[in-house]
Design an enzyme around this catalytic site. Structure first.
Site, mmCIF file in Angstrom:
data_model
loop_
_atom_site.group_PDB
_atom_site.id
_atom_site.type_symbol
_atom_site.label_atom_id
_atom_site.label_comp_id
_atom_site.label_asym_id
_atom_site.label_seq_id
_atom_site.Cartn_x
_atom_site.Cartn_y
_atom_site.Cartn_z
ATOM 1 N N HIS A 1 3.668 -7.339 8.328
ATOM 2 C CA HIS A 1 4.241 -7.071 7.001
ATOM 3 C C HIS A 1 4.605 -8.340 6.231
ATOM 4 C CE1 HIS A 1 4.061 -2.906 7.799
ATOM 5 N NE2 HIS A 1 5.182 -2.768 8.473
ATOM 6 N N HIS B 1 6.864 1.044 2.252
ATOM 7 C CA HIS B 1 7.234 1.492 3.591
ATOM 8 C C HIS B 1 8.379 2.515 3.535
ATOM 9 C CE1 HIS B 1 7.638 1.389 7.892
ATOM 10 N NE2 HIS B 1 6.829 0.355 8.033
ATOM 11 N N GLU C 1 2.201 5.342 4.926
ATOM 12 C CA GLU C 1 1.928 4.086 4.231
ATOM 13 C C GLU C 1 0.449 3.997 3.843
ATOM 14 O OE1 GLU C 1 3.555 0.822 6.794
ATOM 15 O OE2 GLU C 1 4.094 2.561 8.032
#
Length: 359
Positions: free
Chosen positions: A107, A181, A323
């Protein structure tokens, strides 16, 4: 604009002040967002009796967002999901990224997009208010090449849907993969687990991973793999027992990228989540090729540093992340077609989370 309000939301870990923005509409829906991480904080939607509840996991201040590691509601980037060993080759140059998830990059790294305070601009109109967050990700940030200008716009639609529009440009070739997210619990963010809620996916295939959650490079058809087949509705907890499959054992539940049926780049159905008890339904539509389905398997650990909204301590499986994104680690798998943004082109992506009631 009268259907947009704002208030201080505390300080980020950097010390920068943050703001909470709330969009509302005439139908009674509202959604809140903060410029810390361009994060989606709350979403009030009605049940079959007309009772509005917050169906999004989140926190009451920037300080608490900074104390958790679940990426709750945040925009993840420059590349969402994982890159194996934090390395990739692009145009003959090997780049080394921050490693923050075992031996892998996750991420965006140690300080991904979720940790920055973005610029904010109120937009939209009186019927469909919107907030746009933007920032410049500098050349070399977390090891990535090129300066990237990125904007994320959240629109509260007339029917209560939240539309997310992403846009980015770069001055040097760079991988990019943006997602939100958000964790959903249609029974309400403080209600416990999502294991009894029903999920259907518009997908025939998913990507198996190794024990470090890196795709192996294979693409498996869900046919015959019962725990992973959501082509018709199944309860999330129905087959989640790790003894059902090694893939579930690796992740302690679902944390897999599904290939969304249909033509990538066109807005099409990806998933439907249903809470039978209160009648709430969530439909997800996206232009992205993939959908990472994460059943919140590690939320007790990643939220241990901060209680959630109203003091609730989120446990494992307290929310479901849906996601929308490109395939994880695509840059290291040629046949997955990595999403490389080059100068002169614009990256765009759209995802809609649409609420309704079970008929």
């Amino acid at each position: 604009m009268e259907n947009v309000s704002s208030k201080p939301f505390g300080n980020a870990a950097s010390g920068d002040a943050t703001t909470l923005y709330t969009l509302s509409n005439a139908a009674g829906f509202s959604a809140s967002f903060t410029n810390l991480g361009a994060t989606w904080v709350s979403w009030l939607v009605p049940d079959k009796d007309g009772k509005f509840d917050d169906v999004l996991l989140g926190f009451d201040s920037a300080e608490k967002y900074s104390a958790q590691t679940a990426y709750a509601g945040a925009v993840c980037g420059r590349v969402a999901n994982r890159i194996a060993k934090g390395k990739f080759l692009l145009d003959g140059v090997e780049y080394t990224l921050a490693v923050n998830n075992g031996e892998n990059h996750l991420h965006g790294g140690n300080r991904g997009f979720n940790a920055y305070v973005w610029d904010a601009k109120i937009c939209g109109d009186s019927e469909e208010p919107a907030i746009e967050f933007s920032r410049v990700s500098a050349d070399g940030e977390e090891g990535y090449p090129g300066n990237v200008r990125v904007a994320v716009k959240y629109t509260l639609c007339r029917d209560g849907a939240v539309k997310i529009s992403y846009e980015a440009s770069a001055d040097k070739a760079t991988p990019i993969n943006l997602t939100c997210h958000a964790y959903f619990n249609l029974a309400g963010h403080a209600s416990g687990t999502i294991l009894d809620q029903w999920l259907k996916l518009a997908s025939d295939k998913f990507l198996p991973t190794d024990a470090g959650a890196i795709p192996t490079g294979e693409v498996w058809n869900v046919r015959g793999l019962r725990p992973f087949d959501f082509k018709i509705f199944h309860k999330i907890g129905e087959r989640i027992d790790p003894t059902n499959a090694q893939q579930l054992e690796f992740a302690k539940g679902y944390d897999h990228c599904y290939v969304v049926n249909g033509l990538a780049g066109t807005l099409r159905p990806a998933a439907t989540l249903v809470c039978e008890e209160n009648g709430r339904v969530l439909d997800v539509e996206t232009t992205e090729p993939g959908l990472q389905v994460y059943s919140g398997n590690w939320l007790a650990d990643s939220c241990a540093g901060a209680p959630g909204k109203g003091g609730v301590q989120y446990g494992d499986f307290a929310g479901l992340a849906l996601e929308t994104q490109h395939v994880p680690d695509a840059i290291n798998h040629g046949h997955f077609r990595a999403n490389i943004l080059v100068p002169g082109r614009i990256y765009t992506s759209t995802t809609i989370y649409r609420p309704s009631l079970k008929s």
